[in-house]
Design a protein around this motif. Structure first.
Motif, mmCIF file in Angstrom:
data_model
loop_
_atom_site.group_PDB
_atom_site.id
_atom_site.type_symbol
_atom_site.label_atom_id
_atom_site.label_comp_id
_atom_site.label_asym_id
_atom_site.label_seq_id
_atom_site.Cartn_x
_atom_site.Cartn_y
_atom_site.Cartn_z
ATOM 1 N N GLN A 87 -11.078 -7.250 11.249
ATOM 2 C CA GLN A 87 -12.017 -6.388 11.085
ATOM 3 C C GLN A 87 -11.977 -5.201 12.280
ATOM 4 O O GLN A 87 -12.612 -3.904 11.692
ATOM 5 N N HIS A 88 -11.233 -5.381 13.250
ATOM 6 C CA HIS A 88 -11.353 -4.150 14.315
ATOM 7 C C HIS A 88 -10.723 -3.091 13.825
ATOM 8 O O HIS A 88 -10.639 -1.928 14.171
ATOM 9 N N ARG A 89 -9.775 -3.083 12.783
ATOM 10 C CA ARG A 89 -9.051 -1.885 12.300
ATOM 11 C C ARG A 89 -9.793 -0.954 11.475
ATOM 12 O O ARG A 89 -9.280 0.185 11.507
ATOM 13 N N PHE A 90 -11.015 -1.449 11.103
ATOM 14 C CA PHE A 90 -11.918 -0.726 10.269
ATOM 15 C C PHE A 90 -13.074 -0.352 11.011
ATOM 16 O O PHE A 90 -13.872 0.556 10.715
ATOM 17 N N ASP A 91 -13.101 -0.395 12.418
ATOM 18 C CA ASP A 91 -14.071 -0.032 13.384
ATOM 19 C C ASP A 91 -13.598 1.641 13.563
ATOM 20 O O ASP A 91 -12.598 2.142 13.645
ATOM 21 N N ARG A 92 -14.826 2.356 13.396
ATOM 22 C CA ARG A 92 -14.670 4.008 13.625
ATOM 23 C C ARG A 92 -13.737 4.318 14.843
ATOM 24 O O ARG A 92 -13.040 5.148 14.616
ATOM 25 N N SER A 93 -13.882 3.822 15.889
ATOM 26 C CA SER A 93 -13.066 4.120 17.010
ATOM 27 C C SER A 93 -11.742 3.821 16.860
ATOM 28 O O SER A 93 -10.728 4.699 17.274
ATOM 29 N N SER A 94 -11.322 2.759 16.336
ATOM 30 C CA SER A 94 -10.092 2.435 16.086
ATOM 31 C C SER A 94 -9.259 3.390 15.107
ATOM 32 O O SER A 94 -7.923 3.581 15.174
ATOM 33 N N VAL A 95 -10.195 3.569 13.883
ATOM 34 C CA VAL A 95 -9.525 4.483 12.861
ATOM 35 C C VAL A 95 -9.244 5.738 13.465
ATOM 36 O O VAL A 95 -8.248 6.562 13.315
ATOM 37 N N ASP B 112 -12.976 -2.599 1.975
ATOM 38 C CA ASP B 112 -11.513 -2.149 1.586
ATOM 39 C C ASP B 112 -10.875 -3.149 0.544
ATOM 40 O O ASP B 112 -10.070 -2.735 -0.350
ATOM 41 N N ILE B 113 -11.249 -4.478 0.707
ATOM 42 C CA ILE B 113 -10.533 -5.484 -0.011
ATOM 43 C C ILE B 113 -11.160 -5.529 -1.645
ATOM 44 O O ILE B 113 -10.389 -5.402 -2.362
ATOM 45 N N PHE B 114 -12.558 -5.275 -1.698
ATOM 46 C CA PHE B 114 -12.953 -5.158 -2.930
ATOM 47 C C PHE B 114 -12.422 -3.835 -3.712
ATOM 48 O O PHE B 114 -12.284 -3.783 -4.871
ATOM 49 N N GLY B 115 -12.273 -2.724 -3.053
ATOM 50 C CA GLY B 115 -11.661 -1.707 -3.451
ATOM 51 C C GLY B 115 -10.213 -1.883 -3.998
ATOM 52 O O GLY B 115 -9.845 -1.383 -5.013
ATOM 53 N N ALA B 116 -9.565 -2.654 -3.063
ATOM 54 C CA ALA B 116 -8.172 -2.875 -3.445
ATOM 55 C C ALA B 116 -8.164 -3.724 -4.904
ATOM 56 O O ALA B 116 -7.162 -3.207 -5.671
ATOM 57 N N ILE B 117 -9.060 -4.716 -4.874
ATOM 58 C CA ILE B 117 -9.061 -5.442 -6.172
ATOM 59 C C ILE B 117 -9.496 -4.402 -7.315
ATOM 60 O O ILE B 117 -8.846 -4.594 -8.550
ATOM 61 N N ALA B 118 -10.411 -3.720 -7.121
ATOM 62 C CA ALA B 118 -11.040 -2.863 -8.196
ATOM 63 C C ALA B 118 -9.807 -1.715 -8.623
ATOM 64 O O ALA B 118 -9.730 -1.521 -9.917
ATOM 65 N N GLU B 119 -9.307 -1.226 -7.710
ATOM 66 C CA GLU B 119 -8.196 -0.155 -7.896
ATOM 67 C C GLU B 119 -6.820 -0.519 -8.002
ATOM 68 O O GLU B 119 -5.846 0.296 -8.553
ATOM 69 N N GLY B 120 -6.623 -1.771 -8.074
ATOM 70 C CA GLY B 120 -5.270 -2.250 -8.282
ATOM 71 C C GLY B 120 -3.938 -2.202 -7.172
ATOM 72 O O GLY B 120 -2.914 -1.869 -7.503
ATOM 73 N N ARG B 121 -4.766 -1.953 -6.011
ATOM 74 C CA ARG B 121 -3.810 -1.527 -4.901
ATOM 75 C C ARG B 121 -3.823 -2.907 -3.714
ATOM 76 O O ARG B 121 -4.529 -3.638 -3.989
ATOM 77 N N GLN B 122 -2.901 -2.479 -2.683
ATOM 78 C CA GLN B 122 -2.716 -3.359 -1.668
ATOM 79 C C GLN B 122 -3.913 -3.159 -0.641
ATOM 80 O O GLN B 122 -4.593 -1.988 -0.585
ATOM 81 N N PRO B 123 -4.475 -4.271 0.025
ATOM 82 C CA PRO B 123 -5.506 -3.728 0.974
ATOM 83 C C PRO B 123 -4.839 -3.104 2.138
ATOM 84 O O PRO B 123 -3.641 -3.213 2.507
ATOM 85 N N GLY B 124 -5.899 -2.715 3.197
ATOM 86 C CA GLY B 124 -5.515 -2.002 4.436
ATOM 87 C C GLY B 124 -4.587 -2.865 5.412
ATOM 88 O O GLY B 124 -3.963 -2.656 6.201
ATOM 89 N N VAL B 125 -5.171 -4.160 5.266
ATOM 90 C CA VAL B 125 -4.321 -5.309 6.249
ATOM 91 C C VAL B 125 -3.895 -6.430 4.998
ATOM 92 O O VAL B 125 -4.345 -7.036 4.447
ATOM 93 N N LYS B 126 -2.260 -6.482 5.291
ATOM 94 C CA LYS B 126 -1.640 -7.307 4.399
ATOM 95 C C LYS B 126 -1.177 -8.404 5.308
ATOM 96 O O LYS B 126 -1.310 -8.628 6.426
#
Length: 388
Positions: free
Chosen positions: A133-141, A325-339
């Protein structure tokens, strides 16, 4: 799949509750099943969910029973680390999406097995992700974006430190805690794996690791409470990696990234320092000695945090961002930000630290990844045996 995303949570302890709170932030998701070999744990989480105003989920003692009785689209695995792969493979075999709590597993060989299964499942549109989850922190991004666009120039070095405290009672609270079989390691594996992931996200692929581990402030555990390592990366950069649960009363998690044209410091998920030459401002051949901080201006480019914890015992903000991000990946048919492959690389780095500390010599990351040391029984050096 219907408009509603039906979710099952397997493992109904503290982390299971964090997943439940995070999932409830999304109206398109509904927790329909809870799975735990301890029925009272599942019933307690079901009570918590019902009291929050959501429908009470059904309770099961196995995934097999849950799948047979309920229409489930996504499974969140919040069980002890040593169970993740077996359960993850079961979920993927059933054609369900899966989210695995960190670390991916305690065994690198098993982790690579689910990596292959996740790659195959991805071709069928199935999403598999591991909590980081820390990959999605504002500072990390903000830091990752600067790295990706070359704003720090050539990355030269990094320091990543997790300086926490865990009392003896923490390790005594569960038979699985502090064991190689179920915990997979100590301070680095359990507490430090998120920071390892961030270090790799920023610096790239490791080449060589040289490490030492010790158990210095705890007893009745098999694993380390302190680990230090030096890491060489493909880009030529060098890093120091440090993790401990023996830093009373507990300090911060700090990642310091340095390059030829800029540097950044993320301390306890906050962007404490940021400076990039391309932003202008002061410069000097002898350096600014920490001056010229552009952190506030850099963070202004990113949205403010949009979640405040309603329950002071649960801090799911990072999980909420990753679930988005995960729900977006499922809805959009893409891979998630963390594989799953990202988690395998982090796990291989941790394994390399343990192998190096056991052999008391540097090891190559690719050798560890290729299974050269799969039969090596790692151990903790510097064991403290006297009463503390």
């Amino acid at each position: 799949m219907s408009d509603s995303l039906n979710v099952a949570i397997t493992g109904c302890g503290v982390i299971g509750r964090t997943h439940a709170v995070a999932i409830h932030e999304f109206p398109e998701a509904s927790i329909v099943a809870l799975v735990d070999v301890i029925p009272d744990a599942a019933e307690a989480l079901a009570d918590f969910i019902e009291k929050s105003g959501r429908p009470r989920p059904s309770v099961f003692t196995s995934l097999e029973d849950a799948f047979a009785a309920t229409d489930i689209h996504l499974v969140a695995l919040a069980t002890p680390s040593g169970l993740h792969i077996r359960q993850g493979l079961e979920v993927l075999a059933a054609g369900k999406h899966v989210v695995i709590e960190k670390p991916l597993d305690v065994d690198l060989g098993r982790a690579q097995e689910i990596e292959a299964a996740a790659a195959e499942a991805a071709r069928r549109g199935v999403v598999a992700s591991v909590i980081s989850q820390h990959r999605f922190d504002r500072s990390s991004v903000a830091v990752a974006d600067a790295v990706a666009t070359g704003r720090f120039g050539r990355l030269t070095s990094a320091i990543a430190s997790v300086a926490w405290w865990r009392g003896q009672g923490y390790y005594d609270s569960g038979d699985w805690r502090g064991t190689w079989t179920m915990d997979g390691g100590g301070a680095l594996m359990n507490q430090g794996v998120h920071t390892v992931d961030l270090l790799l996200w920023f610096m790239g692929r490791p080449v060589e690791i040289h490490a030492h581990t010790a158990r210095l402030a705890h007893e009745r555990i098999e694993v380390e409470d302190t680990a230090v390592a030096t890491v060489t990366f493909e880009n030529g950069g060098l890093a120091v990696l440090h993790a401990t649960t023996a830093a009373y009363p507990g300090l911060t998690v700090r990642v310091q990234l340095m390059g030829s044209e800029g540097s950044a410091v993320v301390d306890n998920d906050q962007l404490q320092y940021f400076h990039s030459k391309d932003a202008g401002g002061d410069s000097a051949d002898m350096g600014l000695q920490g001056g010229g901080n552009q952190a506030d201006a850099e963070l202004a480019k990113y949205p403010e945090e949009d979640y405040e914890a309603k329950d002071p015992t649960v801090y799911p903000a990072g999980h909420i961002r990753q679930y988005r991000d995960i729900f977006g990946a499922i809805a959009e048919g893409r891979q998630p930000g963390v594989k799953v492959s990202d988690a395998v690389n982090a796990l291989a780095t941790v394994r390399a630290v343990y192998v190096s500390a056991t052999l008391n010599e540097a090891v190559l990351f690719d050798d560890v990844l290729a299974g050269k040391y799969n039969d090596l029984e790692v151990r903790t050096g510097g064991t403290r045996t006297e009463s503390i």
